[in-house]
Write an enzyme that holds these catalytic residues in place. Structure first.
Site, mmCIF file in Angstrom:
data_model
loop_
_atom_site.group_PDB
_atom_site.id
_atom_site.type_symbol
_atom_site.label_atom_id
_atom_site.label_comp_id
_atom_site.label_asym_id
_atom_site.label_seq_id
_atom_site.Cartn_x
_atom_site.Cartn_y
_atom_site.Cartn_z
ATOM 1 N N ASP A 82 0.801 -1.381 0.042
ATOM 2 C CA ASP A 82 -0.045 0.069 0.163
ATOM 3 C C ASP A 82 0.631 1.439 0.160
ATOM 4 O OD1 ASP A 82 -3.448 0.355 0.609
ATOM 5 O OD2 ASP A 82 -1.920 2.135 0.789
ATOM 6 N N ASP A 109 4.816 2.500 -3.710
ATOM 7 C CA ASP A 109 3.665 2.634 -4.966
ATOM 8 C C ASP A 109 3.802 1.440 -5.830
ATOM 9 O OD1 ASP A 109 2.338 3.141 -7.398
ATOM 10 O OD2 ASP A 109 3.004 5.313 -7.443
ATOM 11 N N ASP A 131 -8.682 2.523 -5.673
ATOM 12 C CA ASP A 131 -9.145 4.152 -5.768
ATOM 13 C C ASP A 131 -9.568 4.129 -7.262
ATOM 14 O OD1 ASP A 131 -8.442 4.599 -3.415
ATOM 15 O OD2 ASP A 131 -6.585 5.465 -3.962
ATOM 16 N N ASP A 167 -16.986 -1.181 -5.619
ATOM 17 C CA ASP A 167 -18.418 -0.716 -5.508
ATOM 18 C C ASP A 167 -18.707 0.270 -6.571
ATOM 19 O OD1 ASP A 167 -16.437 0.684 -3.923
ATOM 20 O OD2 ASP A 167 -18.321 2.042 -3.828
HETATM 21 C C1 LIG Z 1 -10.053 2.335 -1.256
HETATM 22 S S1 LIG Z 1 -8.707 1.934 -0.260
HETATM 23 C C2 LIG Z 1 -9.061 -0.042 -0.217
HETATM 24 C C3 LIG Z 1 -8.259 -0.658 0.797
HETATM 25 C C4 LIG Z 1 -8.515 -2.286 0.929
HETATM 26 N N1 LIG Z 1 -8.567 -3.047 -0.208
HETATM 27 C C5 LIG Z 1 -9.984 -2.178 1.383
HETATM 28 O O1 LIG Z 1 -10.687 -3.179 0.815
HETATM 29 O O2 LIG Z 1 -10.213 -1.789 2.393
HETATM 30 C C6 LIG Z 1 -7.416 1.898 -1.725
HETATM 31 C C7 LIG Z 1 -6.206 1.700 -1.261
HETATM 32 O O3 LIG Z 1 -4.993 1.475 -2.482
HETATM 33 C C8 LIG Z 1 -4.152 2.248 -1.860
HETATM 34 N N2 LIG Z 1 -3.333 2.635 -3.108
HETATM 35 C C9 LIG Z 1 -3.784 3.654 -4.000
HETATM 36 N N3 LIG Z 1 -2.706 3.636 -5.016
HETATM 37 C C10 LIG Z 1 -1.750 2.608 -4.792
HETATM 38 C C11 LIG Z 1 -0.559 2.541 -5.435
HETATM 39 N N4 LIG Z 1 -0.244 3.065 -6.501
HETATM 40 N N5 LIG Z 1 0.297 1.409 -4.833
HETATM 41 C C12 LIG Z 1 -0.110 0.866 -3.705
HETATM 42 N N6 LIG Z 1 -1.188 1.042 -2.914
HETATM 43 C C13 LIG Z 1 -2.019 1.994 -3.600
HETATM 44 C C14 LIG Z 1 -4.638 3.355 -1.030
HETATM 45 O O4 LIG Z 1 -3.500 3.850 -0.343
HETATM 46 C C15 LIG Z 1 -5.524 2.681 -0.203
HETATM 47 O O5 LIG Z 1 -5.337 2.155 0.942
#
Ligand SMILES: C[S@@+](CC[C@H](N)C(=O)[O-])C[C@H]1O[C@@H](n2cnc3c(N)ncnc32)[C@H](O)[C@@H]1O
Length: 225
Positions: A82, A109, A131, A167
């Site tokens: 993450d 990332d 996201d 979702d």
């Molecule tokens: C909406 S949250 C979902 C988290 C988890 N999968 C859940 O279902 O609760 C999206 C997650 O993706 C991470 N994220 C976004 N872009 C990313 C990237 N390029 N590399 C790693 N993590 C990323 C964000 O920090 C966030 O924690």
């Protein structure tokens, strides 16, 4: 603070820090960009010093899914990546609490970690509630694109699976269209896509969106043998 209390307090903190380091690795964007070779490959041998099957969650957030799976399946290794350290701190706190030897988190990332993916190494990958980046000019930030599938195809074992869940309806169908163009994967279900979750645990974001009455869309695909 009395000296004895202070010592107990600092010792507890040290143990926590040591344990935290066991579960969490932080890869800075600069180091990954300029010198990715200094980081271990994403394999069980490099990260866990064993040969157990390896599963990966991309954007694992506070790690509910992996914490559950790691407890349920001790003979499989799990890695959560993450970009948010804040989210991972919550996950690591729980990993320390349950003392799970088969679980690690990486703060990075994921798009910068492609060189660390090794061919035919991952049993399963989870991309749950990524996201959505809905604004047109932000859509290039989405994780799932043709390059992502290229990397998944390289890193998954034959018949290894990729689970995608969200979702956000429009976003889901954008991702599904990209997936359906890649003929190197096949769906693990006869339906075009599935709704509702079949997981025994709900992640933080899943609970949030389901709380708002949002429908969950998902698909499970498999790298053709
Ligand atoms: C909406 S949250 C979902 C988290 C988890 N999968 C859940 O279902 O609760 C999206 C997650 O993706 C991470 N994220 C976004 N872009 C990313 C990237 N390029 N590399 C790693 N993590 C990323 C964000 O920090 C966030 O924690």
């Amino acid at each position: 603070m009395p000296r004895r209390t202070f010592l107990r307090f600092t010792r507890a903190q040290q143990i926590d820090q040591h344990e935290q380091q066991h579960y969490l690795r932080c890869y800075s964007p600069e180091a990954l960009f300029h010198n990715w070779q200094q980081f271990p490959p994403l394999t069980s041998a490099a990260l866990f010093e064993n040969e157990q099957p390896l599963e990966l969650e991309i954007g694992c957030g506070s790690g509910e899914l992996l914490l559950f799976l790691a407890r349920e399946r001790p003979h499989t290794n799990f890695v959560g990546v993450d970009i948010s350290r804040k989210m991972l701190d919550k996950a690591v706190e729980q990993a320390v609490r349950y003392r799970l030897p088969n679980l690690k988190f990486i703060n990075a990332d994921f798009r910068q970690m492609y060189p660390l993916l090794m061919p035919d190494t991952l049993k399963s990958v989870y991309l749950h509630f990524p996201d959505p980046h809905l604004r047109p000019r932000h859509q290039k930030r989405r994780l799932l694109n043709a390059e992502f599938l290229e990397q998944m195809h390289r890193a998954l074992k034959p018949e290894g699976t990729l689970s995608v869940m969200t979702d956000v309806c429009d976003f889901f169908f954008d991702m599904l269209a990209i997936i359906e163009q890649d003929t190197r994967f096949q769906k693990c279900h006869s339906e075009r896509y599935l709704t509702g979750s079949d997981l025994p645990v709900r992640s933080h974001f899943q609970r949030v969106w389901e709380g708002y009455g949002e429908q969950v869309y998902r698909c499970l695909i498999q790298k053709k043998a």
